[in-house]
Design an enzyme around this catalytic site. Structure first.
Site, PDB file in Angstrom:
ATOM      1  N   SER A 104     -10.946  62.987   6.691  1.00 60.07           N
ATOM      2  CA  SER A 104     -11.228  61.562   6.491  1.00 60.07           C
ATOM      3  C   SER A 104     -10.208  60.678   7.208  1.00 60.07           C
ATOM      4  CB  SER A 104     -11.287  61.266   4.986  1.00 60.07           C
ATOM      5  OG  SER A 104     -11.796  59.995   4.721  1.00 60.07           O
ATOM      6  N   ASP A 241     -13.240  54.809   9.166  1.00 57.11           N
ATOM      7  CA  ASP A 241     -12.164  55.793   9.206  1.00 57.11           C
ATOM      8  C   ASP A 241     -12.669  57.024   9.954  1.00 57.11           C
ATOM      9  OD1 ASP A 241     -13.914  56.678   7.259  1.00 57.11           O
ATOM     10  OD2 ASP A 241     -12.345  57.473   5.952  1.00 57.11           O
ATOM     11  N   ASP A 243     -13.961  59.911   9.338  1.00 60.53           N
ATOM     12  CA  ASP A 243     -15.278  60.518   9.084  1.00 60.53           C
ATOM     13  C   ASP A 243     -16.322  59.475   8.709  1.00 60.53           C
ATOM     14  OD1 ASP A 243     -14.331  59.956   6.524  1.00 60.53           O
ATOM     15  OD2 ASP A 243     -15.226  61.747   5.641  1.00 60.53           O
ATOM     16  N   ASP A 245     -16.782  57.412   6.264  1.00 66.74           N
ATOM     17  CA  ASP A 245     -17.289  57.150   4.920  1.00 66.74           C
ATOM     18  C   ASP A 245     -16.660  55.889   4.329  1.00 66.74           C
ATOM     19  OD1 ASP A 245     -14.743  58.112   4.358  1.00 66.74           O
ATOM     20  OD2 ASP A 245     -15.394  59.616   2.910  1.00 66.74           O
TER      21      ASP A 245
END
Length: 448
Positions: A104, A241, A243, A245
Site C-alpha cells: 500500500s 497511494d 495500491d 485504495d
C-alpha cells in the site's frame, strides 16, 4: 508470538519478513482452509492474483501463483492493478479467492499479501488465524490434471475502468484536474479512467519503475500535487497511494482536503441522492472531531469503529451502511465496491465538483478541521500501552486539560512496531505540547 496478519494482511520488509517461501506457504494454507470450509465444493476452484509495481512483487506474485496452482487452484493473473480492482475482479469473475501483493502506502522495500474471499471481501480474523495455524502442515499434493492452471487476464484493467464509469453520477466535462499516481498500481488506469469520464487530466507520479513507488509522490507526500495544481491552474488534484485504495485531494488553491473532508462532501452528496443509508457515515476513532461536529450539524449520524478499514467494513456490512472510511483517504462506498477505492473516491469527488459547479474548497468547507498532531513513538512495547497505569493517567490528565475542546487517542499501530499518540485541540501549538508530553511518558514507560 505476535499475530502474523495485521489490520491489512501480512506486511513487512520484502525478502526478509515477507519472503517467497512465506508467500507460497500462505497460499497453500489459504487454499486448504477455504477448501475445508466448503468454498470449493462442486466446482474446480480458481483465484485472481494481482500486484502493485514493486520489484519484489514480481517474485512474490510468482510464489503465490505457484502455491495456489500446486494446491489445485486455477489462477487468473491480472498483473499490475490496484487493490480495489483485484477485489472487484474476484467478485466479477466469480473467483473463490483473490490475492493482492502490495504494501500500500509503505516505502518500496516493504511488501504485503492480502487475501479476498469469494465476493471480493477481506477474510475475517478467524479465517486468517486458521491460515496462520496451518502454515507448512503436511498435505497430499494433487498430481496430473488435478494441479492448477495459470492464465493471464488481458481484459482485467478495461473491465475495472468500465465498472467505475458505470457508477459515475455526473460526467467530468469541463473539470481540469491533476492526478498523482504515486508511481503505483494505478499509473495507467487512473489517467485512463478520469479522461474517459470527461476530465482534462495532468499526471504526476505516473512512471513506475519498480523502485520508485510512493517515493515523494502519492497520498503520503502531498507537496508535489499541491504545487502542480497551482502551477497548472487546475480545479483540483487527487492523490492515490501505491495500491490506489486511498485518495486524498487538493483544492484549486493548493490546500489539502483530507479523508474526513472527502467523506463529509460525499456524505452530503449521497444523502442528496437518497443513497446514504439511514443518513449514517461510518468512520474510525481517528477521524477529526471537526467531522463529527459538521455531520451533527447536518443531521448525519457518525458511527465510529476501531482503526482499520476492515473494522469500518464490518460495521458497514452489519448495518447495511453505504459510506465509510478513514482520515487517511481510505473511503468505502459499499454500493459499488467491497474495499476502499481511491479511483472511485476521486471520480465521485470530481463529479460533485462538476455537478454543483462549486469549487472543491467550498464543498470541503462544510467541516472545520481541528488542529491534529500525531506523534509516532517507536521502539516501545505497544502491547502494554492500554494497561500501563502511568500512561493511562497521563491520558486522563490530558483529556481533562482539553476540557471537551479537543481529544486524545493513544493506540498501537496495526502495521508497524510503534504507538501512535494523537491529540486534537483548538490551537495547533496546544495540541503539539500535549502530544509531545504524552509521547515522553509512553517512551519512558514502554521502552523496549
Amino acid at each position: 508470538m505476535a499475530r502474523l496478519f495485521g489490520t491489512d494482511g501480512v506486511r513487512g520488509l520484502a525478502n526478509r519478513d515477507v519472503t517467497a517461501e512465506l508467500a507460497l506457504d500462505l497460499s497453500v494454507a489459504a487454499a486448504h482452509v477455504l477448501a475445508d470450509t466448503g468454498a470449493f465444493a462442486g466446482h474446480r476452484p480458481f483465484a485472481v492474483v494481482g500486484r502493485d509495481p514493486r520489484a519484489s512483487g514480481e517474485f512474490l506474485s510468482a510464489a503465490v501463483v505457484a502455491g495456489l496452482a500446486s494446491a489445485g487452484i486455477d489462477v487468473l493473473d491480472v498483473g499490475v492493478l490496484p487493490t480495489p480492482a483485484v477485489a472487484y475482479l474476484t467478485a466479477a469473475r466469480g473467483a473463490d479467492l483473490g490475492v493482492m501483493l502490495s504494501a500500500s502506502h509503505n516505502a518500496m522495500p516493504d511488501n504485503g499479501i492480502k487475501f479476498f474471499a469469494r465476493g471480493g471481501h477481506k477474510l475475517d480474523d478467524v479465517i486468517e488465524d486458521t491460515i496462520e495455524q496451518r502454515l507448512r502442515e503436511p498435505w497430499k499434493r494433487p498430481t496430473g490434471a488435478a494441479v492448477g492452471r495459470v492464465r493471464q487476464d488481458g481484459a482485467a484493467a478495461e473491465d475495472y475502468v468500465a465498472h467505475l464509469l458505470a457508477v459515475l453520477p455526473h460526467r467530468l466535462d469541463g473539470v481540469h484536474l491533476v492526478v498523482d499516481c504515486a508511481h503505483g498500481a494505478a499509473s495507467v488506469v487512473a489517467p485512463a479512467l478520469l479522461t474517459a469520464a470527461g476530465a482534462r487530466v495532468d499526471v504526476i507520479g505516473g512512471e513506475p519503475d519498480g523502485l520508485n513507488i510512493n517515493e515523494g509522490y502519492g497520498s503520503t507526500h502531498m507537496g508535489n500535487l499541491q504545487a502542480a495544481v497551482v502551477q497548472h491552474g487546475a480545479d483540483l488534484g487527487v492523490a492515490l497511494d501505491g495500491d490506489a485504495d486511498r485518495c486524498l485531494a487538493v483544492d484549486a488553491g493548493g490546500e489539502l482536503v483530507d479523508g474526513d473532508q472527502i467523506m463529509a462532501v460525499l456524505a452530503l452528496a449521497l444523502r442528496e441522492r437518497q443513497a446514504l443509508t439511514d443518513d449514517t457515515l461510518v468512520a474510525t476513532v481517528m477521524s477529526n472531531l471537526g467531522l463529527l461536529q459538521a455531520m451533527e450539524r447536518e443531521g448525519i449520524v457518525v458511527e465510529q469503529t476501531a482503526v482499520g478499514d476492515r473494522y469500518v467494513l464490518e460495521r458497514m456490512r452489519s448495518g447495511g451502511f453505504t459510506l465509510g472510511g478513514e482520515q487517511s483517504g481510505h473511503v468505502i462506498l459499499s454500493d459499488h465496491g467491497t474495499t476502499g477505492d481511491g479511483m472511485l473516491t476521486a471520480l465521485l469527488l470530481a463529479s460533485q465538483v462538476a455537478q454543483t459547479g462549486r469549487p472543491l474548497g467550498d464543498l470541503a468547507g462544510v467541516m472545520r478541521r481541528l488542529p491534529q498532531v500525531m506523534v509516532n513513538v517507536a521502539d516501545v512495547d505497544k502491547a502494554r500501552a492500554a494497561d500501563d497505569e502511568h500512561v493511562q493517567a497521563a491520558v486522563r490528565e490530558a483529556e481533562f486539560e482539553l476540557a471537551g475542546q479537543g481529544r486524545v487517542l493513544l493506540r498501537p499501530s496495526g502495521t508497524e512496531p510503534l504507538v501512535r499518540v494523537m491529540v486534537e485541540a483548538g490551537e495547533a501549538e496546544h495540541a503539539k505540547i500535549v502530544a509531545d508530553r504524552l509521547a515522553v511518558v509512553v517512551k519512558a514507560r514502554l521502552a523496549l
